[in-house]
Scaffold this motif. Sequence first.
Motif, PDB file in Angstrom:
ATOM      1  N   TRP A  26       9.670   1.978  -4.485  1.00  0.00           N
ATOM      2  CA  TRP A  26      10.806   2.837  -4.127  1.00  0.00           C
ATOM      3  C   TRP A  26      10.443   3.695  -2.939  1.00  0.00           C
ATOM      4  O   TRP A  26       9.363   4.300  -2.891  1.00  0.00           O
ATOM      5  CB  TRP A  26      11.188   3.727  -5.302  1.00  0.00           C
ATOM      6  N   LYS A  27      11.339   3.740  -1.967  1.00  0.00           N
ATOM      7  CA  LYS A  27      11.147   4.564  -0.774  1.00  0.00           C
ATOM      8  C   LYS A  27      12.364   5.461  -0.579  1.00  0.00           C
ATOM      9  O   LYS A  27      13.504   5.027  -0.766  1.00  0.00           O
ATOM     10  CB  LYS A  27      10.951   3.692   0.474  1.00  0.00           C
ATOM     11  N   THR A  86       8.876  10.050   0.707  1.00  0.00           N
ATOM     12  CA  THR A  86       8.379   9.793  -0.646  1.00  0.00           C
ATOM     13  C   THR A  86       8.350   8.298  -0.894  1.00  0.00           C
ATOM     14  O   THR A  86       9.292   7.579  -0.552  1.00  0.00           O
ATOM     15  CB  THR A  86       9.274  10.468  -1.701  1.00  0.00           C
ATOM     16  N   ASN A  87       7.251   7.833  -1.479  1.00  0.00           N
ATOM     17  CA  ASN A  87       7.092   6.413  -1.790  1.00  0.00           C
ATOM     18  C   ASN A  87       6.433   6.294  -3.160  1.00  0.00           C
ATOM     19  O   ASN A  87       5.376   6.861  -3.411  1.00  0.00           O
ATOM     20  CB  ASN A  87       6.236   5.749  -0.713  1.00  0.00           C
ATOM     21  N   ILE A 130       2.201   7.510  -6.206  1.00  0.00           N
ATOM     22  CA  ILE A 130       3.345   8.179  -5.573  1.00  0.00           C
ATOM     23  C   ILE A 130       2.805   9.130  -4.519  1.00  0.00           C
ATOM     24  O   ILE A 130       1.763   9.769  -4.723  1.00  0.00           O
ATOM     25  CB  ILE A 130       4.217   8.927  -6.611  1.00  0.00           C
ATOM     26  N   VAL A 131       3.464   9.182  -3.383  1.00  0.00           N
ATOM     27  CA  VAL A 131       3.071  10.083  -2.305  1.00  0.00           C
ATOM     28  C   VAL A 131       4.314  10.785  -1.781  1.00  0.00           C
ATOM     29  O   VAL A 131       5.393  10.193  -1.693  1.00  0.00           O
ATOM     30  CB  VAL A 131       2.352   9.319  -1.171  1.00  0.00           C
ATOM     31  N   ASN A 132       4.146  12.045  -1.465  1.00  0.00           N
ATOM     32  CA  ASN A 132       5.202  12.821  -0.810  1.00  0.00           C
ATOM     33  C   ASN A 132       4.552  13.650   0.287  1.00  0.00           C
ATOM     34  O   ASN A 132       3.527  14.300   0.059  1.00  0.00           O
ATOM     35  CB  ASN A 132       5.922  13.731  -1.801  1.00  0.00           C
ATOM     36  N   VAL A 185       0.862  -1.186   0.000  1.00  0.00           N
ATOM     37  CA  VAL A 185       0.000   0.000   0.000  1.00  0.00           C
ATOM     38  C   VAL A 185       0.894   1.230   0.000  1.00  0.00           C
ATOM     39  O   VAL A 185       1.684   1.442   0.924  1.00  0.00           O
ATOM     40  CB  VAL A 185      -0.932   0.019   1.220  1.00  0.00           C
ATOM     41  N   THR A 186       0.781   2.045  -1.028  1.00  0.00           N
ATOM     42  CA  THR A 186       1.648   3.213  -1.161  1.00  0.00           C
ATOM     43  C   THR A 186       1.448   4.169   0.008  1.00  0.00           C
ATOM     44  O   THR A 186       0.327   4.515   0.363  1.00  0.00           O
ATOM     45  CB  THR A 186       1.338   3.953  -2.473  1.00  0.00           C
ATOM     46  N   GLY A 187       2.561   4.566   0.615  1.00  0.00           N
ATOM     47  CA  GLY A 187       2.521   5.524   1.715  1.00  0.00           C
ATOM     48  C   GLY A 187       2.561   4.900   3.084  1.00  0.00           C
ATOM     49  O   GLY A 187       2.760   5.606   4.075  1.00  0.00           O
ATOM     50  N   ILE A 188       2.396   3.577   3.179  1.00  0.00           N
ATOM     51  CA  ILE A 188       2.416   2.923   4.489  1.00  0.00           C
ATOM     52  C   ILE A 188       3.833   2.491   4.843  1.00  0.00           C
ATOM     53  O   ILE A 188       4.528   1.895   4.037  1.00  0.00           O
ATOM     54  CB  ILE A 188       1.463   1.719   4.519  1.00  0.00           C
ATOM     55  N   ARG A 189       4.240   2.836   6.044  1.00  0.00           N
ATOM     56  CA  ARG A 189       5.511   2.361   6.584  1.00  0.00           C
ATOM     57  C   ARG A 189       5.229   1.177   7.493  1.00  0.00           C
ATOM     58  O   ARG A 189       4.382   1.260   8.390  1.00  0.00           O
ATOM     59  CB  ARG A 189       6.190   3.485   7.374  1.00  0.00           C
TER      60      ARG A 189
END
Length: 817
Positions: free
Chosen positions: A745-746, A724-725, A704-706, A208-212
């Motif tokens: 990419w992270k 950014t992911n 993409i998220v920033n 899931v984009t944006g999840i750490r």
Amino acid sequence: MKQTGFKAKTLGVAIRHSFMALSLLGIGVSSISVHANTELRQEIQIPAGSLAQVVHQFAEQTGILLHYDAQLVDAKRSAGLNGHYDIETGFRALLAPHGLQLHKTTTGYSIVAIASTSPQAGEMVQLEQIDLYATHSNTQPAAELPVITLNADSSTTEGRNSYTTHKMRTATKLNLSIRETPQSVTVISHQLLEDKKIDDFDTLMKNVTGIRVDKGVLDSRASYWLRGFSLDYYQMDGIRMAINDLTMNNYNMDKFDRVEIVKGANGLTSGAGNPAGAINMIRKHANAKVFRGDIDLSAGTWNTYKIKTDMQAPLDSEANIRGRLVLSHKETDTFKDRVHNENDLIYAVVDADLSDTTQISAGASYEKDDLDGDSNNLPAFYSDGTKTNFSRSKNFSPSWSSWDTERYSYFLDLKQYLPNDILLNVIYTHNDIKTKDRLNGYLTVWNGLNKDGTGLDYSWMYAPQDIHEDNIDIYAAIPLQLGNRQHEVIAGFQYNKQKTKQTWKGDGDIPIENFLTQNGSEINRPITTTSVPGFISDSQQSAFYLTGKFELRNDLKLILGGRLTNYDFNEVSSRFNQYTKYNFKNEFTPFVGLVYDFNQNHSFYASYTDIFKPQNARDQENKLLAPVLGRNYELGIKGEYLDKRLNTSLTLFRIEQDNFAEDTGIKNPSGNNIYESKNGVVSKGVELEISGKITDHWDLTAAIVNFEAKDGDDNKFNTRAPRTNLNIFSKYRINDFSFAAGVNWKSDSYIGSGSKKVSQDAYATVDLMASYNFSKNLTAQLNINNVFDKKYYSGYSANAYAYADPMHGIFSLKYKF
């Protein structure tokens, strides 16, 4: 039936792709119509429901503009569709049993009663055009047949070969499309779960984009962060459930159709929590009217083996009662020394149409995680301040270390259709989570490791735990027609109760003689004789909620809602002789959103919502401080193309979390600490996402998220979360072959400073997939993850780290029957 010519069909497809490309570039495009081959069959899975809902859903999937007199279908029920249909056979199956048929008009299609002057029952009229953008056509139908707008649930993704969905309820309870939802949302469809071989919750969250994801920093539990904030709850079928810190929550994904993610605050449907987001896992249901199923065999790296079967069948002669059974077993050694993990799942569900207006669904599941040699943290520093660099396979957990979890779940879902298309929905769920054999430990890394291998202890604990959870959700979905416009209001009540009981059976520290030469197998299993109550806690939430979609104009919709929540918490800790009790009454959570369709394919949206999080902190007068408040502001543009098969979104967001309790260092006359409320974190950023079909053979999901997050003193907040992911996964099909590739990419992240700084450089992992259909029944698939064997952390803290998976693969054979 009239057939279209090859040239016309080819030209139409080319025009469709060209207009879609222009739309992706933001160029407004009017609705277009192209000729289509109406004999082209596609797999259709539409569950039983009102005839109006099922017809509308099939019209959406086939892309036709449909208008008719609502009285023709009022109070009629349909058994749905399940199988391969074209327009002719599909509408014949749906309408003929009710004495109805499809009729071609000058503006689209209508439903008419079968009469002597009309085509005979079962006879299909000519179908000459399909409007690919029918749901947003400006063409007005004939006056005597008003356009009917329905809230058909077309959200099921299984069998649709798609990376997106038509509808979702997670954000507002309203059955909205992604474009209509005034908040940033993501869908992990059933097809994407299959293509990426995602079968557990931790792997899902990594995609899931944006999840750490932080996993293995202390033990095998994972924590999740989104937009800088901790995810402290999730949903199952829209029902809130807490993520408990002391239990493993790595759910088996084999029983779910899809996962819907709402990013940012989600207090309207979730209640109390952080403004990170909501992860809603939607269970599979029994929709098949004939016996069908599959068996999936897999083998992979690190002695990984899995067998899964998923079967559906009608349980009566008319398929009004249907059953489904999912069974799976998986085991793996993992890449770390002496670690072995097994997972078992049993999931059963029965769906029944009790009458034309009553549906019921009942299900149960049992899941067991058996983790032996519980992998744990590695020290980040030697005692002299220099950094360590251990092998990825290094594991100090003794073989007796274990964390076994059992999860029992039961649910009942009753849908009653009332006059005027009103739906009354009652959902009850019960969950039991048990950690019977929880004898695990971790390295005490805070003092650092001496260069000669001394200086560390292995700290162990034995603390079984039980969690019992009951949830009730009752709501009514009420369609309204005011001012010649269609609206919908949902009114409901939710109740959640969770009881946790822990039994403490001992703990201690075992000195390590030489960490550099030992591996944990030398440590004997501790003898535990203690058995005292650790703690017992009770938490309850009850709430009334009201939300609605109001059509202000043809191109402007208002989403408005609110929730009134009561929260109670009690905990008795026998081990530490502590008692904690606090409650908050009538906490109001608003939601307001506007969606403006500024052209055929694009909408602008703006929204505000918030969420509260209870806290046990008191001021100098011994009064509870107000809950921590998370506010979510969003602006964005959403696009929808190719009959909702492709969705795009551009989102600007800002989250504020205030009312943090700050210790003043002063005590009141009772000896308790005095706290003050302080304003806290601000997180703001931008997200761009695209998901669905680019062409009939090309599927894509990319985002993409920033973002940037700072605390009240303007310091960077949660620097371990990559700012950014970028996440891309794309599949292309050529006849029976399918090929896919993905990149995650992270950007860099860190904690600490100077010589005590632990950091993760920016990195990218690449995944590949290939599959081949030997026949319509047998498919082989190969997945290789982290193809270039990138070495990076699965989690880290100021004193420790844990490695993520090296390159690994899995090969599977799936047979459908």
